[in-house]
Scaffold this active site. Sequence first.
Site, PDB file in Angstrom:
ATOM      1  CG  HIS A 308      -2.087   0.900   1.136  1.00 18.39           C
ATOM      2  ND1 HIS A 308      -2.021   2.251   1.353  1.00 18.39           N
ATOM      3  CD2 HIS A 308      -3.358   0.649   0.781  1.00 18.39           C
ATOM      4  CE1 HIS A 308      -3.212   2.785   1.176  1.00 18.39           C
ATOM      5  NE2 HIS A 308      -4.041   1.834   0.815  1.00 18.39           N
ATOM      6  CG  ASP A 366      -8.356  -4.454  -2.739  1.00 17.04           C
ATOM      7  OD1 ASP A 366      -7.581  -3.495  -2.915  1.00 17.04           O
ATOM      8  OD2 ASP A 366      -9.593  -4.343  -2.806  1.00 17.04           O
TER       9      ASP A 366
END
Length: 431
Positions: A308, A366
């Site tokens: 991320h 996700d």
Amino acid sequence: MAESTKKATLNIDGTTYELPIYSPTAGPDVIDIRKLYADAGVFTYDPGFTSTASCDSTITYIDGGKGELLHRGYPIDQLAGKSHYLEVCFLLLYGYLPTAAELEKFEITVTRHTMVHEQMHYFFRGFRRDSHPMATMVGVVGAMSAFYHDSTDVNDAWHREVAAIRLIAKLPTIAAMAYKYSIGQPFVYPRNDLDYAANFLHMCFSVPAEEYNVNPIVARAMDRIFILHADHEQNASTSTVRLASSSGANPFACIAAGIACLWGPAHGGANQACLEMLREIGTVDRIPEFIARAKDKNDPFRLMGFGHRVYKNTDPRAKVLKQSADEVLELLGVDDNPLLQVAKELEHVALNDPYFIEKKLFPNVDFYSGIILEAIGFPTSMFTPIFALSRTVGWISQWKEMIADPQMKIGRPRQLYLGETSRDYVDIENR
Ligand code: SDX
């Protein structure tokens, strides 16, 4: 706007420039470079905006080091455990937790806007049945500006309010229609007696041929997924919505732009890509092969659902989703799901591998969401549409904040030009 508390000095070719520094309520200080080009004749350079604050905001705060996510100051794990999606929508839109009366009024208002104009049904007929539902959503949401002319004037506060409600209310209906169209089943109208998550499940999974009763466990898991995807500061799709809106474009077109950006596998498309990756891995014994590929600079493969830009610790949403996956799969009697076993072992192996540790690559939102969505009964093609309908409230809340900001200007970045300098045209016979 925050007041400047101190200054940065920049020395270029012997000239010193002073740049104001503003301190936030939380997070890093920012250096105001707005006058830099006018004063010093230079641009800053930050492809991917890794060190750039594009705006000030009071909606969502992320501490990437701690793995903390706050919506109007409330931690995401508390909201996921104690709140429900429409209450989080109210919080994001208006900045405070509603009273019971305010919440009831808001829920009734949203509920009564869930139907779409009947003519919009014909839009779907123009798409191939095997279109990806995200392609359909980009098209149909953009087309909302052709139907709801009474809420497209961004300078009218009432138009902005109605557009926000319409988008929050109608996105589930449009997403469900995109799903039904892709499987050749008839559209299902929303029902006002169902709550937001139950209504979405009803529109996706009920058929005219038989009674459909929403499983409350599944509805709760669906609502929690909506909450966990609602907003996330200035991510790529939110920045797309802000940039599109800065030109004064109508909210429906701007949200369609956000949906288009979210579709990418590096962003909201990662939930589909992650489940497809887990399915490709298939069994725990193949994990080392994929870990090696993820580490190989010559292999474009990346561990989907990992890493991320902001989180350099576990994404707090992933923690909640991991727990929710355990609960939902057990309650649905599918807790022996091989994909969940592969995901847990993959997470364990990666989190103990020096490559992932050094690069601070952790599971993100996700990584587990697709496992829950598949257990509920959705095909992978519906994972990102569900992310898009969840994130609509975040996009529209950030849009409203930007439109109301007196400092708002059209977004217009500059560049580091490395092309040809001026040269004369050469006639074709001389080339
Ligand atoms: C979302 O921004 C948001 O808030 C987004 C989001 C939201 O709610 O809106 O949180 C939703 O988009 C979550 C992210 C979903 N995407 C994925 O899961 C796709 C896989 N992840 C990566 O593509 C990547 O981690 C990104 C895109 C998420 C972040 O990329 P960055 O911040 O630009 O980091 P990078 O690409 O520069 O990577 C840094 C290093 C690189 O190695 P070096 O070049 O330094 O040697 O880490 C490596 C990368 O190769 N790396 C990975 C990796 N992610 C980064 N290596 C293997 N597998 C990965 N998943």
